[in-house]
Design an enzyme around this catalytic site. Structure first.
Site, PDB file in Angstrom:
ATOM      1  CG  ASP A  21      -7.696   3.799  -5.876  1.00 44.14           C
ATOM      2  OD1 ASP A  21      -8.125   4.942  -6.106  1.00 44.14           O
ATOM      3  OD2 ASP A  21      -6.805   3.567  -5.037  1.00 44.14           O
ATOM      4  CE1 TYR A  79      -4.700  -0.217   0.984  1.00 46.06           C
ATOM      5  CE2 TYR A  79      -5.522   1.935   1.616  1.00 46.06           C
ATOM      6  CZ  TYR A  79      -5.226   1.001   0.645  1.00 46.06           C
ATOM      7  OH  TYR A  79      -5.447   1.302  -0.674  1.00 46.06           O
TER       8      TYR A  79
END
Lengths: 124, 124
Positions: free
Chosen positions: B38, B14
C-alpha cells in the site's frame, strides 16, 4: 509505464469500444499473447484468436459502458470500476465490474482480470 | 470463500474501522502472516507487527472513508473502490483508492494491494 492521462485514455478507449461495438478498438489495446480472465475464476483465455472470439461476442452484447470514478494506476498496472449494460435475448442487464490491467513495455495489455459475479448484476 | 454479503461486511468493517480509528477492528480482519502492499509498487509489509505499525498511523490520519459502489467478489478475492479523507499536519486530503484483498480459508485477509497514486489525491 503509463501516467494518469495515458491510463485514463486506455480505459476510455476500452469502454467506448465496448459500447460502440468497435472490436478493433478493443483488440488494439491488447498485446498478441495477452491473457484474459473474465470473470475472475473462469478459465483464462490467451492469444489474439481467443480474445477476438471473446470480444466479438462482448461488443455485440454491450449497449452501454460507464466509468465509475477515475482509474487508479501504478507503474504498469491499472484498475478501474465501471458498469456495463448488456442486451441478450431481449433481456437487458446492468453489471458492475472492476477490471485489473497489466501492461507490457509497449503499454499494451498483457494481462486482464475482470472482477464481477451474479451479485453485481441487476435488470436494467 | 465468501458470498457477497460476507465480502461487503469485510469491506464495511475495514472502512468503518479506518474512519473511527479502530485499530483492532482493522487488524481483526487480517491473518497473522498477511502481506500488505500500500500503495502498489511500495515495499510490501508482512506480519502482524509490521501491519499493526502501518495501520496505527493510518487510523490516526483517516477522518472519513466512503465506499464507491459495491464490492466485487469471486472465490477468495475481492476488490472495491473507496475514498478516504486524511488529515495530517493540518492538511486535509481526499484519496480515491481501489483495494484488492485475497482471503485465506478462514476468510481472513492474507494479501492486500492498494491501488492509488498522487493523481488520485486532491485537497479536501
Amino acid at each position: 509505464m503509463v501516467n494518469q492521462q495515458q491510463a485514463q485514455a486506455i480505459v476510455d478507449q476500452y469502454l467506448s469500444s465496448l459500447e460502440t461495438g468497435d472490436l478493433e478498438g478493443v483488440m488494439a489495446l491488447y498485446a498478441d499473447n495477452a491473457r484474459v480472465e473474465d470473470p475472475v475464476g473462469s478459465e483464462p483465455l490467451q492469444g489474439r484468436a481467443a480474445l477476438t472470439e471473446f470480444y466479438n461476442k462482448a461488443v455485440a452484447m454491450v449497449v452501454a459502458a460507464r466509468s465509475q470514478g477515475p482509474v487508479r494506476t501504478v507503474a504498469n498496472e491499472l484498475v478501474f470500476a465501471f458498469e456495463i449494460e448488456s442486451e441478450y435475448d431481449g433481456q437487458r442487464l446492468a453489471i458492475e465490474i472492476i477490471d485489473h490491467f497489466v501492461l507490457n513495455d509497449d503499454d499494451k495489455i498483457i494481462g486482464m482480470r475482470a472482477f464481477w459475479s451474479d451479485a453485481n448484476m441487476r435488470p436494467a
